[in-house]
Design a protein around this motif. Structure first.
Motif, PDB file in Angstrom:
ATOM      1  N   VAL A   1       0.942  -1.062   0.009  1.00 19.42           N
ATOM      2  CA  VAL A   1      -0.240   0.020   0.061  1.00 19.42           C
ATOM      3  C   VAL A   1       0.917   1.244   0.089  1.00 19.42           C
ATOM      4  CG1 VAL A   1      -1.779   1.300   1.219  1.00 19.42           C
ATOM      5  CG2 VAL A   1      -1.851  -1.177   1.357  1.00 19.42           C
TER       6      VAL A   1
ATOM      7  N   PHE B   1      -7.333   1.306   1.442  1.00 22.20           N
ATOM      8  CA  PHE B   1      -6.841   0.145   2.015  1.00 22.20           C
ATOM      9  C   PHE B   1      -6.464   0.023   3.214  1.00 22.20           C
ATOM     10  CE2 PHE B   1      -6.016   0.036  -2.740  1.00 22.20           C
ATOM     11  CZ  PHE B   1      -6.413  -1.125  -3.175  1.00 22.20           C
TER      12      PHE B   1
ATOM     13  N   LEU C   1      -1.543   1.061  -5.102  1.00 25.77           N
ATOM     14  CA  LEU C   1      -0.901  -0.535  -4.817  1.00 25.77           C
ATOM     15  C   LEU C   1       0.198  -0.541  -5.651  1.00 25.77           C
ATOM     16  CD1 LEU C   1      -3.899  -2.732  -4.387  1.00 25.77           C
ATOM     17  CD2 LEU C   1      -2.104  -1.829  -2.499  1.00 25.77           C
TER      18      LEU C   1
ATOM     19  N   ALA D   1      -4.247   6.257  -0.537  1.00 27.29           N
ATOM     20  CA  ALA D   1      -3.979   4.639  -0.554  1.00 27.29           C
ATOM     21  C   ALA D   1      -4.495   4.191   0.810  1.00 27.29           C
ATOM     22  CB  ALA D   1      -2.579   4.215  -0.624  1.00 27.29           C
TER      23      ALA D   1
END
Length: 235
Positions: free
Chosen positions: A116, A126, A152, A122
């Motif tokens: 990540v 995530f 990612l 991000a």
């Protein structure tokens, strides 16, 4: 609430855990089976969101439905209707939004760690974890579209996901179920054998090892991402 439109490009590459997630939250969805010749919608505004699944073809192939899908993605982006792409779906999004799709330096098949990115976008998609194991089955990759943020990546494929506002495009698969993994290994045996020289291609026995545990962990990671995506649905 308008349904979420889900576009399937191959019989074995349905919505998987994503459909389970939507059902658990009472969110309606409609499946368009491009592989079965279903008529495609012409107006993205009929839906609360658009979701594009994977498939064995390339977004650069001369297929009649690809320009239609690209146009739907552009329509949705202009109307602020969230779009979600898995593998081929992420590549369609990248191409529609101004990126380029081409051959990846390394073919990836099987389980592989993704990192990540260290940015706020991000983490919004995530969570606070720095990495997780995703599922992979691709020989092509995308560039990050103008204005989007890469969120990612891994050592074999730098661009594993990007976000642009409400929209998320992924190269990797987070929608997998145990049944899907087993079916892909069965259908893709020849492809695995022909690509066995790649350092990122696993044999079926390795892919299926501790399958229940791996899928459970992946579903937990996917749940965070899908929860973020549905926040943007047009209600």
């Amino acid at each position: 609430m308008k349904p979420v439109a889900i576009f399937r490009h191959a019989p074995s590459e349905g919505p998987g855990y994503f459909a389970t997630f939507l059902d658990s939250r009472g969110i309606p969805w409609q499946l368009f089976r491009i592989d079965a010749g279903d008529a495609l919608p012409t107006d993205a505004r009929q839906f609360s969101g658009l979701v594009f699944m994977g498939g064995p073809m390339s977004v650069n192939d001369d297929l009649p439905w690809i320009p239609h899908s690209l146009e739907l993605i552009r329509q949705a982006a202009q109307a602020d209707i969230p779009v979600l792409g898995h593998c081929l779906g992420g590549q369609l999004m990248a191409k529609a939004l101004g990126g380029v799709v081409g051959r990846s330096p390394v073919k990836e098949i099987g389980w592989g760690e993704v990192t990540v990115a260290d940015n706020a976008t991000a983490k919004a998609w995530f969570g606070e974890g720095k990495k997780f194991d995703a599922f992979h089955w691709h020989g092509e990759t995308f560039t990050i579209p103008p204005g989007a943020t890469g969120i990612l990546g891994n050592k074999h494929c730098a661009n594993q996901a990007f976000a642009l506002g409400k929209h998320l495009g992924m190269q990797c698969h987070i929608e997998m179920t145990e049944e899907m993994v087993r079916e892909w290994c069965e259908l893709g045996g020849e492809e695995i054998a022909s690509a066995s020289a790649s350092p990122a291609v696993q044999q079926p026995a390795e892919i299926l090892e501790n399958l229940a545990g791996r899928v459970k962990t992946l579903n937990a990671a996917a749940q965070k991402t899908y929860k973020k995506w549905i926040e943007g649905l047009v209600r």
